[in-house]
Design an enzyme around this catalytic site. Structure first.
Site, short mmCIF file in Angstrom:
data_model
loop_
_atom_site.label_atom_id
_atom_site.label_comp_id
_atom_site.label_asym_id
_atom_site.label_seq_id
_atom_site.Cartn_x
_atom_site.Cartn_y
_atom_site.Cartn_z
N TYR A 140 -3.51 -9.26 3.16
CA TYR A 140 -3.15 -7.96 3.73
C TYR A 140 -4.38 -7.26 4.32
CZ TYR A 140 -0.64 -3.59 4.30
OH TYR A 140 -0.06 -2.48 4.83
N ASP A 152 0.84 -1.20 0.00
CA ASP A 152 0.00 0.00 0.00
C ASP A 152 0.87 1.25 0.00
OD1 ASP A 152 0.95 0.03 2.56
OD2 ASP A 152 -0.99 -0.13 3.54
N GLU A 173 1.86 3.36 2.31
CA GLU A 173 2.93 3.44 3.31
C GLU A 173 4.08 2.51 2.94
OE1 GLU A 173 3.28 5.54 6.01
OE2 GLU A 173 1.54 6.51 5.09
#
Ligand SMILES: [Zn+2]
Length: 795
Positions: A309, A84, A86
């Site tokens: 995730y 993602d 981050e």
């Protein structure tokens, strides 16, 4: 071939992945971000085209050195941080640092890979399809980081000055805080409304009172009733009429209701269900989910990630996953329980910042009961929740039979209705009855309340017993739970999967809210901050504005908007607002807050408990350190009651020695933008820059010599003190000679030894030679050191 270094963010993930890769691979953990914006003002520079100033924290330096060591002799580096925004940012920072440090040698291949799940197949496949770092995702991260920084660093100093005692305010946190404050206002201004119902137990005439079922009055004197139709006396009259009347069945209606299984979990729905069904807070849910994602050791010794995730807003399932869920469903529950064709889910939100699949088990054949020995109870319950939801989404609809039965008197004055529902076919709800999938929880709410009606023909006689007319009052909207707040935030488009839990945690850490019995209660301090922001930063805490910012960040990540464009659009208006708010007199803010909160804080009886004539009011303390409840007859009445009592108690519990009796905000440090505070400690007063924050390093503190008068102490004096300990110069051996302020006055330090400066010596006149002289003498006779106050003259 040569060594390959694989980089991930956590040691647990590193351990799992290492098992799947060959001997050539070295897996290193970065422990999260290796760089961040320096935590002082000026780290985002709007005047220089939003230039960003990064800093490597000390802890990250040693992590980065480990990465450097691992890279020696390596042929390739694979950046495998989370899939993602981050994760992309972590990969980017590491690459940037490698370039900056000049260790980007020729021939070192850099690749980015992502794993939506950490299983052998997924990792090996992921390694085979590397890509470059996505600049769009990195840009979205840069824009978000810069925005959060600008808002935090500009609003927070204002808050400290205008609303002393407050911590800081962030971008998304402020919108969430306003949601809490708004709900509290709704609850306070809610007026309960009275309404009446008439209920009875209906008995078939031939059952002799053995069988009965509840019914409710739905029509009276030919009028269909709604919630507020009946007055108390009408309800009473209807009840007595029913008691005396003969009644007959008017008819029975059957209807079939089919219900679909809910879609698979995304971050927000998982947090909501874990909150309402398991009682978990958002942070706890995410922590447990992360463990499940990063890898768990199975009984056979295999290390594997159990779920995909956990930060995602996509409901999609891979074709492969759907196939295996359907196959396993057929084996376990039978073919008639599985949908005839695969059910697919599309994403509600088009958002490239997050992962692209729903949260599901990586192997549906790992039923929860098999993991009971390897998972802790709460991790198991969360896994089981995810397992049931995933399994259910490919199963058939549940089928219910709804029955409604009406009863009437011959004159048609009253009509009562009874309803019931029975399950005809459980469909997907079979998973709620699968003991191996429950982990001790019960999600089967419907069958617990299931009730049946006797089959009665139209015209058959019944009688009513136990007829009651009941008074009710409407209830105010409930306070949010963590789950319902996340749901509301998602509906409004505030925050993203990666931020919900963090926002809640921050509001709690800042003591703007507390959670009791799972309900979020905003504290007075939090409501005051929300009121301040709503009044002076109206458009910026507006839900629509916050949602629009998130949309723009999504636009950056999909490449349709430049990251600096987001900042350029935001900054000028915001900056103007900050500048104009800075000019608002603190007393004006105090008056606004007093008019909003005095009544609530004082309670029903506003009379001063001390003089019994004055009224209690929200007031600002003399030195502007905070708010308290005081008497409006001050100075003839000195009654005061601290607002932050609960906060103080908490700090004491944590062992903080800071008492608040003698403390004030002196002003704002121009170089860091942080507040400069004067505080009283158990070993004497001190000044510090910035508030204490749990889990962070203690802010810089310098003692205040006892000779200085508390009331006359100024910001300039504090900044003068803050220069200590300072270097006076170097001794003949080249070692630094420092001068500092200690418990008993000024001291000179050299090579780890300290000697106090005699009290008659003016510190500002001290030269290097004099200091060395004092040091040598003092060291010869340490008993000469006097415990006496020092005098520092301030220019
Ligand atoms: Zn009074």
């Amino acid at each position: 071939s040569g060594k390959v270094v694989v980089l991930v963010e956590s040691p647990a993930k590193a351990k799992t992945i290492e098992k799947y890769l060959g001997e050539n691979y070295v897996v290193v953990a970065s422990y999260g971000h290796v760089r961040d914006l320096a935590a002082r003002s000026g780290s985002v520079r709007p005047q220089d085209d939003f230039d960003l100033v990064w800093e490597v924290p000390d802890t990250a330096k040693s992590r980065f050195n480990q990465i450097k060591t691992a890279l020696k002799g390596a042929q390739a580096m694979v950046l495998a941080s989370d899939p993602d925004r981050e994760g992309e940012a972590i990969a980017w920072h590491i690459l940037e640092m490698i370039k900056l440090e000049g260790i980007m040698k020729k021939g070192l291949k850099i690749q980015r890979v992502t794993f939506n799940e950490i299983t052998k197949t997924a990792v090996q496949q992921g390694m085979k399809s590397p890509r470059n770092i996505s600049q769009e995702l990195v840009d979205a991260y840069l824009a978000r980081r810069a925005l959060d920084y600008l808002i935090g660093f500009d609003i927070s100093p204002l808050l400290w000055r205008k609303l002393p005692g407050s911590k800081s305010a962030g971008r998304v946190q402020s919108a969430a805080l306003c949601l809490l404050a708004d709900r509290e206002k709704e609850i306070e201004s809610f007026t309960p409304r009275e309404y009446w119902t008439v209920e009875a137990e209906i008995c078939p005439a031939d059952s002799k009172g053995q069988v009965s079922f509840p019914a409710r009055l739905v029509s009276y004197n030919g009028v269909k009733l709604d919630q507020f139709s009946l007055t108390g006396s009408e309800a009473e009259a209807a009840a007595s009429y029913i008691g005396q009347s003969s009644l007959k069945v008017d008819g029975m209606k059957n209807s079939v209701v089919r219900r679909n299984a809910p879609g698979p979990y995304i971050t927000s729905s998982l947090q909501q269900d874990a909150s309402s069904k398991l009682g978990f807070g958002a942070s706890k849910t995410m922590l447990l989910a992360q463990k499940l994602y990063e890898g768990v050791k199975l009984p056979d010794g295999e290390l594997v990630g159990l779920i995909t995730y956990m930060r995602t807003d996509s409901m999609q399932l891979s074709a492969q996953a759907i196939e295996s869920i359907r196959k396993f469903g057929e084996e376990r529950y039978g073919k008639n329980y599985v949908l005839s064709s695969p059910r697919k889910f599309s994403s509600k939100v088009k958002n490239a910042q997050e992962a692209h699949e729903a949260i599901r088990p990586t192997g549906i054949e790992r039923i929860p009961s098999e993991l009971a020995k390897v998972l802790e109870q709460d991790a198991l319950r969360l896994y089981a929740l995810i397992w049931r939801r995933t399994m259910a989404c490919q199963l058939e609809q549940a089928v219910f039979n709804h029955v409604s039965l009406d009863v009437e008197d011959p004159k048609g004055v009253v009509r009562l209705r009874s309803t019931a529902s029975t399950m005809e076919f459980p469909g997907f709800q079979i998973v709620y009855r699968d003991k191996d999938a429950l982990a001790g929880d019960n999600e089967d709410e419907e069958s617990a309340t299931e009730k049946k009606l006797p089959s009665l023909k139209a015209g058959s006689c019944v009688s009513a017993i136990d007829v009651k007319h009941k008074q009710h009052f409407t209830e105010p909207p409930p306070r949010y739970t963590e789950g319902s707040l996340v749901k509301k935030m998602e509906e409004l488009g505030i925050g993203r999967p990666s931020t919900y839990a963090h926002v809640l945690k921050t509001l709690q850490l800042r003591q703007y809210m507390q959670i009791e019995k799972q309900r979020i209660i905003p504290r007075v301090r939090g409501r005051m901050v929300a009121a301040f922001l709503s009044r002076y930063f109206t458009e910026f805490v507006d839900y629509g504005f916050t949602a629009k910012m998130e949309e723009q960040l999504d636009a950056v990540s999909s490449g349709s908007m430049k990251w600096k464009e987001v900042l350029q659009q935001f900054w000028p208006n915001f900056h103007d607002k900050v500048t104009s708010t800075a000019k608002v007199p603190t007393q004006q803010v105090a008056d606004m807050l007093a008019s909003l909160f005095s009544d609530k804080l004082a309670g029903k009886d506003k009379t001063c408990p001390n003089c019994h004539t004055g009224e209690l009011q929200l007031k600002l303390t003399k030195f502007g350190t905070g708010y308290f409840l005081g008497c409006n007859r001050y100075p003839s009445c000195h009654y005061s009651n601290s607002l932050d009592k609960d906060e103080e108690e908490e700090e004491e519990e944590c062992g903080s020695p800071v008492a608040k009796s003698r403390s004030k905000v002196l002003g704002v440090d121009s170089s860091t933008g942080l507040p400069v505070l004067y505080k009283e400690g158990p070993y004497g007063d001190y000044v510090q820059i910035g508030e204490d924050a749990k889990g962070k390093l203690k802010p810089k503190r310098v003692r205040v010599p006892e000779s200085i008068n508390y009331n006359a102490f100024t910001l300039e004096m504090a900044m003068e003190l803050m220069k200590y300990p300072k270097e006076l110069g170097v001794d003949p051996e080249g070692k630094p000679v420092m001068i500092g302020i200690g418990r008993f006055g000024c001291y000179i330090r050299r090579e780890g030894y300290s000697v106090y400066v005699p009290k008659d010596q003016k510190v500002e006149e001290l030269t290097l030679e004099m200091a060395l002289d004092i040091f040598v003498k003092g060291k010869e006779d340490r008993r000469k050191v006097r415990k006496s106050p020092v005098k520092i003259a301030f220019a």
